[in-house]
Design an enzyme around this catalytic site. Sequence first.
Site, PDB file in Angstrom:
ATOM      1  N   THR A  39      11.026  13.146  45.272  1.00  0.00           N
ATOM      2  CA  THR A  39      12.200  13.301  46.129  1.00  0.00           C
ATOM      3  C   THR A  39      13.137  12.119  45.952  1.00  0.00           C
ATOM      4  OG1 THR A  39      12.945  13.630  48.410  1.00  0.00           O
ATOM      5  CG2 THR A  39      11.114  12.131  48.087  1.00  0.00           C
ATOM      6  N   THR A  96       2.029  20.950  61.740  1.00  0.00           N
ATOM      7  CA  THR A  96       2.025  19.889  60.731  1.00  0.00           C
ATOM      8  C   THR A  96       0.630  19.304  60.573  1.00  0.00           C
ATOM      9  OG1 THR A  96       4.305  19.391  61.353  1.00  0.00           O
ATOM     10  CG2 THR A  96       3.150  17.759  60.020  1.00  0.00           C
ATOM     11  N   LYS A 151      13.570   9.977  50.301  1.00  0.00           N
ATOM     12  CA  LYS A 151      12.695   9.107  51.086  1.00  0.00           C
ATOM     13  C   LYS A 151      12.871   7.668  50.608  1.00  0.00           C
ATOM     14  CE  LYS A 151       9.503  12.675  52.656  1.00  0.00           C
ATOM     15  NZ  LYS A 151      10.366  13.820  52.337  1.00  0.00           N
ATOM     16  N   SER A 190       1.115  12.649  53.428  1.00  0.00           N
ATOM     17  CA  SER A 190       1.976  11.896  54.332  1.00  0.00           C
ATOM     18  C   SER A 190       1.506  11.824  55.766  1.00  0.00           C
ATOM     19  CB  SER A 190       3.388  12.490  54.311  1.00  0.00           C
ATOM     20  OG  SER A 190       3.381  13.814  54.807  1.00  0.00           O
ATOM     21  N   SER A 243      -5.180  24.959  44.971  1.00  0.00           N
ATOM     22  CA  SER A 243      -4.362  24.151  45.873  1.00  0.00           C
ATOM     23  C   SER A 243      -5.227  23.325  46.822  1.00  0.00           C
ATOM     24  CB  SER A 243      -3.437  25.071  46.678  1.00  0.00           C
ATOM     25  OG  SER A 243      -2.703  24.366  47.648  1.00  0.00           O
ATOM     26  N   THR A 300      23.968  25.683  44.984  1.00  0.00           N
ATOM     27  CA  THR A 300      25.054  24.769  44.660  1.00  0.00           C
ATOM     28  C   THR A 300      24.498  23.387  44.319  1.00  0.00           C
ATOM     29  OG1 THR A 300      26.614  25.936  46.077  1.00  0.00           O
ATOM     30  CG2 THR A 300      27.131  23.648  45.572  1.00  0.00           C
TER      31      THR A 300
END
Length: 617
Positions: free
Chosen positions: A393, A511, A396, A325, A273, A426
């Site tokens: 995604t 972050t 965005k 990001s 990673s 769901t």
Amino acid sequence: MDAVLRQSKAMCPFLKKASPATLRALSTSTRPQTSPCGGTISKLQLLGQRCPVMGKALAIQSARVGRAPVSSATTVAAGIRHHSVSSKPGRARIHTTRSQEARAVDTSVFPRESVQFPPAVHVNRKANAPGEHRGANGKFDYNGFYQRELDKKHKDKSYRYFNNINRLAKEFPQAHGAKREERVTVWCSNDYLGMGRNPQVLQQMHETLDEYGAGAGGTRNISGHNKHAVELEGTIAKLHSKEAALVFSSCYVANDATLATLGSKLPDCVILSDSLNHASMIQGIRHSGTNKIVFKHNDLEDLEAKLASLPIDVPKIIAFESVYSMCGSIGPIEGICDLADKYGAITFLDEVHAVGMYGPSGAGVAEHLDFEAHRQGKPQGTIMDRIDIITGTLGKAYGCVGGYIAGSAKLVDMIRSLAPGFIFTTSLPPATMAGARAAIEYQMGYNGDRRLQQLHTRAVKEALDARDIPVIPNPSHIVPILVGNAELAKQASDMLLNDYQIYVQSINYPTVPVGQERLRITPTPGHTKEYRDQLVDAVDEIWSKLGIKRTSEWAAEGGFIGVGEAGIGAQDPLWTDEQLGIDQEVAKEIKKTKPANGFMETLLERENLGKAVSTTA
């Protein structure tokens, strides 16, 4: 230690194929399940429980320490599997997938007197639950604990504040605050292309909502599977030139569920990673319970050294991103693909901040790197074709909500069949899926939005640089302005909102690392010159009022994370002038005049003037 392990291997059929190094790893790595004795159970203990000899001894010990009665083999076995979901025979737990052959036997293995047990464990209440955690009645003070944790966040200035910002579809990037008359300009939205207000997307969502209602009605395998899901997944697979795709409720869930499932199912899997990977990937790796190796951010030499240390036949997953990001850096995708081929790994690429933004079809950075080949519809053999798993995604650049994976049909079917994050969630509403499909198809056929977004990004970076504002250099559409202090970052954000009606959220720990706090700006096609001038003037004034370090001051200190560092200037954008359709003759002419507004502003003014003349004619 090695001598004992060798002796044990000679006696135990469960250990014959395990090396001492493997046994050490098994004895120290833990699984996220509670032991009957307290704490966690190591993988070696789990193997021991399945052994006909050790399983019985461990069961007796667990029952003794836990003060459970040891009256029968059934009771002892219950001590191992301490919480049974049902007393009825033959009923398996919901996630039972492991072989059940090796269980405790009914006959006694050792005379009770010959087995040495540890003394009963007594909990030291004063040590484990200090007085500040106890209420007046002596019970644990939960609310007091919550408050103390919040106080810590306030003290280190990392507490997260949430501003009431209501985007206005017809006026974006304008929004209003708690009151409709409180107008603000949003400069930190991840709706990079303004697709949340796109007329075609909204029309498709309105029509689908009227016909099919608000919700999907259930999970995909019960009542939430419909044509909208099938069509959306088909469109995503086509976008990335893959055999199949699978839609999730978010890309956080997609990353978590996919990595957790692959890591737990692939035998002896190792996941490598990148050190700056998103929290969703980190969490997925944790949930997998498999081995993890972190390599330095975008460092191919470090990655190769760690790949080379692993056996060639061990399953390996390299997890990384295309656009990071918070700093805007770009992952070395082709180099990672080369290493994956060399060392027998598969690639897991997160394109969340790149889909819609790069490439002739908006498929992301992997597509962009072979721009001409994909423009001609020839994906075979390209870098994107070499990636095994792509995640993205819908929330965005596509302006909707949801996440997905794309890859081979067998991979997608396996995740669909095994991942709890998909099975038990769901389905997205039909209108959302229909809108997302419309957004993807729109961007596949039109690159004007991402082109204009790139030009506006260049203009903002150029204007900030002219004011000595410290932008962390990168080749992407992200504009991270370095502050370097959590309290100052929050103050700057508050001043922008309260004094200038500009919304830019501060980015603090966790972050980004402590000391690297910043404001993160994301221009859109709608951030025209008027808005850019307001932003740059406001930031310039706030930097002076708060005494925040500028680029020249960082440079005087030797530079920091690319800002003011010798030999590190503005990086060439991933989108080239040619790909953006910038006329080089016009560009040369503008640069000769050295305009006061800067090169990009002058270029944009010329383009706008040309459009106005064309429209008038």
